[in-house]
Design an enzyme around this catalytic site. Structure first.
Site, PDB file in Angstrom:
ATOM      1  N   ASN A   9       0.863  -1.182   0.000  1.00 43.18           N
ATOM      2  CA  ASN A   9       0.000   0.000   0.000  1.00 43.18           C
ATOM      3  C   ASN A   9       0.903   1.237   0.000  1.00 43.18           C
ATOM      4  O   ASN A   9       1.514   1.556   1.008  1.00 43.18           O
ATOM      5  CB  ASN A   9      -0.883  -0.031   1.252  1.00 43.18           C
ATOM      6  N   LYS A  11       0.122   4.290  -0.182  1.00 44.34           N
ATOM      7  CA  LYS A  11      -0.511   5.481   0.427  1.00 44.34           C
ATOM      8  C   LYS A  11      -0.301   6.695  -0.482  1.00 44.34           C
ATOM      9  O   LYS A  11      -0.252   6.543  -1.692  1.00 44.34           O
ATOM     10  CB  LYS A  11       0.034   5.698   1.843  1.00 44.34           C
ATOM     11  N   GLU A  97      -6.646   4.256   7.981  1.00 39.89           N
ATOM     12  CA  GLU A  97      -6.562   5.710   7.734  1.00 39.89           C
ATOM     13  C   GLU A  97      -7.878   6.229   7.138  1.00 39.89           C
ATOM     14  O   GLU A  97      -8.273   7.368   7.386  1.00 39.89           O
ATOM     15  CB  GLU A  97      -5.353   6.009   6.833  1.00 39.89           C
ATOM     16  N   GLU A 165      -5.219  -5.437  10.455  1.00 39.46           N
ATOM     17  CA  GLU A 165      -4.207  -4.409  10.706  1.00 39.46           C
ATOM     18  C   GLU A 165      -4.496  -3.718  12.042  1.00 39.46           C
ATOM     19  O   GLU A 165      -5.298  -2.761  12.088  1.00 39.46           O
ATOM     20  CB  GLU A 165      -4.219  -3.373   9.584  1.00 39.46           C
ATOM     21  N   GLY A 171       2.556   1.877  10.802  1.00 35.21           N
ATOM     22  CA  GLY A 171       3.472   3.008  10.661  1.00 35.21           C
ATOM     23  C   GLY A 171       4.168   3.388  11.957  1.00 35.21           C
ATOM     24  O   GLY A 171       4.783   4.447  12.042  1.00 35.21           O
TER      25      GLY A 171
END
Ligand code: PEP
Length: 252
Positions: A9, A11, A97, A165, A171
């Site tokens: 991913n 982002k 997110e 996740e 992160g």
């Protein structure tokens, strides 16, 4: 036997030139015919150029989000069909997110999953608890709601992969231990068996995501219910991403 699936991913990262260089690097360094599925998920403007950059490669690509309406006055949104038209095979829905920064709830995510599948896209559907939810002993209740209110036992799982996740591991450099990942994955599989049936639960692939790196990928994917990984930061460097692909291949 469930085939492992490594997905990156990206982002909101990478310019066009950087993305081309990354794909070139991954293609040059990865094994020729990998016995695992590999996907990259670039930002929307990079989908068409990545279709070209990935020609002839076993790597599939997809989008990081979509809207649920097929067309209309929804400024700034992108429909599943528009994503499909780029050659994309899949879309990530419900990333933490999206849930937490953009306040997407289970009701909205259900509409997105239904629309994406109807347009012929495969879906990586993300679930996961916040640290305070885990600390309050609510992990299972949160996962249960994310599975029940979105998939509900009625949406076909044939083209869905679930990504577990834990939000506290995304992160942050704080990876779930292989045991924590296994425990959550086993719970998800058991809930899916209840919502659907044991056959659906047995074939469903469940990825782990949260600070996955080349040096922890193999051990995570050696857990019996961890069928792949969804990778953020480490998917942006060819050596790191290929290291994770190699970890998937080496996992027992
Ligand atoms: C993610 O974005 O899905 C993710 C897991 O990020 P990271 O690997 O950087 O923790």
């Amino acid at each position: 036997m469930r085939k492992k699936y490594v997905a990156g991913n990206w982002k909101m990262n990478l310019t066009l030139a950087e993305a081309r260089a990354l794909i070139e690097g991954i293609r040059a360094k990865m094994p020729q015919n990998p016995p695992v599925d590999i996907g990259v998920f670039p930002p929307f403007p990079l989908l068409f150029p990545m279709a070209k950059a990935l020609e002839g490669s076993p790597i599939i690509f997809g989008a990081q989000n979509c809207y649920f309406e097929p067309k209309g006055a929804f400024t700034g949104e992108v429909s599943p069909q528009q994503i499909k038209d780029t050659g994309a095979r899949a879309v990530i829905i419900g990333h933490s997110e999206r849930r937490h920064i953009f306040k997407e709830d289970n009701a909205l995510l259900k509409k997105k999953v239904v629309a994406a599948l109807a347009a012929g896209l495969d879906v990586i559907y993300c679930v996961g608890e916040l640290l305070e939810e885990r600390d309050a002993g609510r992990m299972e209740a949160v996962l249960d709601a994310q599975l029940t209110e979105v998939l509900g036992g009625e949406i076909s799982l044939d083209r869905i992969v679930i990504a577990y996740e834990p939000v506290w591991a995304i992160g942050t450099g704080r990876t779930a231990t292989p045991q924590q990942a296994q425990e959550a994955h086993a719970f998800i599989r058991q809930r899916i068996a209840k919502l659907y049936n044991s056959q659906s639960a047995e074939t469903l692939r469940i990825q782990y995501g949260g600070s996955v790196k080349a040096d922890n990928a193999r051990e995570l994917m050696s857990q019996p219910d961890v069928d792949g990984v969804l990778v953020g930061g480490a998917s942006l460097k060819a050596d790191d991403f290929v290291g994770i692909i190699n970890g998937a291949i080496a996992a027992k």
